[in-house]
Design a protein around this motif. Structure first.
Motif, PDB file in Angstrom:
ATOM      1  N   GLU A  33       0.861  -1.178   0.000  1.00 58.30           N
ATOM      2  CA  GLU A  33       0.000   0.000   0.000  1.00 58.30           C
ATOM      3  C   GLU A  33       0.897   1.227   0.000  1.00 58.30           C
ATOM      4  O   GLU A  33       2.017   1.168   0.501  1.00 58.30           O
ATOM      5  CB  GLU A  33      -0.876   0.027   1.251  1.00 58.30           C
ATOM      6  N   GLY A  34       0.393   2.318  -0.570  1.00 64.88           N
ATOM      7  CA  GLY A  34       1.214   3.518  -0.573  1.00 64.88           C
ATOM      8  C   GLY A  34       0.513   4.704  -1.183  1.00 64.88           C
ATOM      9  O   GLY A  34      -0.679   4.660  -1.487  1.00 64.88           O
ATOM     10  N   ASP A  35       1.261   5.769  -1.350  1.00 67.55           N
ATOM     11  CA  ASP A  35       0.783   7.020  -1.945  1.00 67.55           C
ATOM     12  C   ASP A  35       1.723   7.419  -3.071  1.00 67.55           C
ATOM     13  O   ASP A  35       2.923   7.174  -2.990  1.00 67.55           O
ATOM     14  CB  ASP A  35       0.770   8.157  -0.916  1.00 67.55           C
ATOM     15  N   ARG A  36       1.165   8.040  -4.086  1.00 64.34           N
ATOM     16  CA  ARG A  36       1.963   8.615  -5.171  1.00 64.34           C
ATOM     17  C   ARG A  36       1.389   9.994  -5.479  1.00 64.34           C
ATOM     18  O   ARG A  36       0.184  10.156  -5.557  1.00 64.34           O
ATOM     19  CB  ARG A  36       1.891   7.756  -6.444  1.00 64.34           C
ATOM     20  N   GLU A  94      -3.886   7.324  -3.167  1.00 65.57           N
ATOM     21  CA  GLU A  94      -3.666   6.225  -2.239  1.00 65.57           C
ATOM     22  C   GLU A  94      -3.968   4.956  -3.021  1.00 65.57           C
ATOM     23  O   GLU A  94      -4.993   4.877  -3.701  1.00 65.57           O
ATOM     24  CB  GLU A  94      -4.615   6.340  -1.042  1.00 65.57           C
ATOM     25  N   TYR A  95      -3.066   3.964  -2.941  1.00 65.78           N
ATOM     26  CA  TYR A  95      -3.268   2.769  -3.754  1.00 65.78           C
ATOM     27  C   TYR A  95      -2.883   1.504  -2.995  1.00 65.78           C
ATOM     28  O   TYR A  95      -2.192   1.540  -1.989  1.00 65.78           O
ATOM     29  CB  TYR A  95      -2.465   2.853  -5.051  1.00 65.78           C
ATOM     30  N   GLU A  96      -3.374   0.398  -3.517  1.00 65.81           N
ATOM     31  CA  GLU A  96      -2.985  -0.933  -3.054  1.00 65.81           C
ATOM     32  C   GLU A  96      -2.453  -1.692  -4.263  1.00 65.81           C
ATOM     33  O   GLU A  96      -2.996  -1.567  -5.361  1.00 65.81           O
ATOM     34  CB  GLU A  96      -4.179  -1.701  -2.490  1.00 65.81           C
ATOM     35  N   VAL A 113      -6.374   2.158  -7.140  1.00 72.86           N
ATOM     36  CA  VAL A 113      -6.505   3.389  -6.372  1.00 72.86           C
ATOM     37  C   VAL A 113      -7.665   3.242  -5.392  1.00 72.86           C
ATOM     38  O   VAL A 113      -8.768   2.848  -5.768  1.00 72.86           O
ATOM     39  CB  VAL A 113      -6.712   4.599  -7.309  1.00 72.86           C
ATOM     40  N   THR A 114      -7.394   3.583  -4.124  1.00 70.42           N
ATOM     41  CA  THR A 114      -8.402   3.475  -3.070  1.00 70.42           C
ATOM     42  C   THR A 114      -8.801   4.833  -2.494  1.00 70.42           C
ATOM     43  O   THR A 114      -9.749   4.910  -1.723  1.00 70.42           O
ATOM     44  CB  THR A 114      -7.893   2.584  -1.923  1.00 70.42           C
ATOM     45  N   LYS A 117      -6.398  12.520  -2.719  1.00 68.50           N
ATOM     46  CA  LYS A 117      -6.266  13.742  -1.924  1.00 68.50           C
ATOM     47  C   LYS A 117      -5.789  14.852  -2.841  1.00 68.50           C
ATOM     48  O   LYS A 117      -4.804  14.684  -3.568  1.00 68.50           O
ATOM     49  CB  LYS A 117      -5.223  13.563  -0.812  1.00 68.50           C
TER      50      LYS A 117
END
Length: 125
Positions: A33-36, A94-96, A113-114, A117
């Motif tokens: 999981e993370g952010d880009r 935000e993604y998985e 993408v979950t 922002k």
């Protein structure tokens, strides 16, 4: 002959159940999981039978450097609507990451993408 048909039918049912279980597992368990952060460049609903939202985001690290692209999929219509309103703007996704999804009916990429922002523009240097 009827024993063969019964056994073969049970074998096919077992294969279908195993395939469904594997598919469910890959779609519910996330590898990472993370952010880009970047700029949404493209978002489109694609597919012949299974329509999925597929997108592209430009990841800009510093002005004047090469732009890397992040390809992603969206399964939630409300997130797709929010992304469509954000095209050309800087956002954080935000993604998985789901590895091993067996067919492209669920997505063309492994990144789902979950959340989205909105962030302000990066001030020029």
């Amino acid at each position: 002959m009827s024993k063969f048909i019964v056994r073969f039918s049970l074998f096919l049912i077992l294969l279908a159940v195993l395939f469904a279980g594997y598919t469910w597992l890959t779609l519910t368990w996330s590898y990472s999981e993370g952010d880009r952060a970047g700029y949404i460049q493209k978002l489109s609903k694609k597919g012949w039978v299974c329509k999925t939202w597929e997108g592209e985001m430009a990841l800009v690290t510093m002005p004047g450097t090469m732009t890397e692209k992040f390809y992603f999929s969206v399964r939630d219509e409300s997130i797709a609507d929010e992304l469509n309103r954000s095209i050309g703007k800087r956002v954080v996704l935000e993604y998985e990451e789901h590895i091993g999804v067996p067919i492209s009916c669920f997505a063309e990429t492994r990144y789902f993408v979950t959340g989205v922002k909105s962030v302000g523009e990066v001030p020029p240097l």
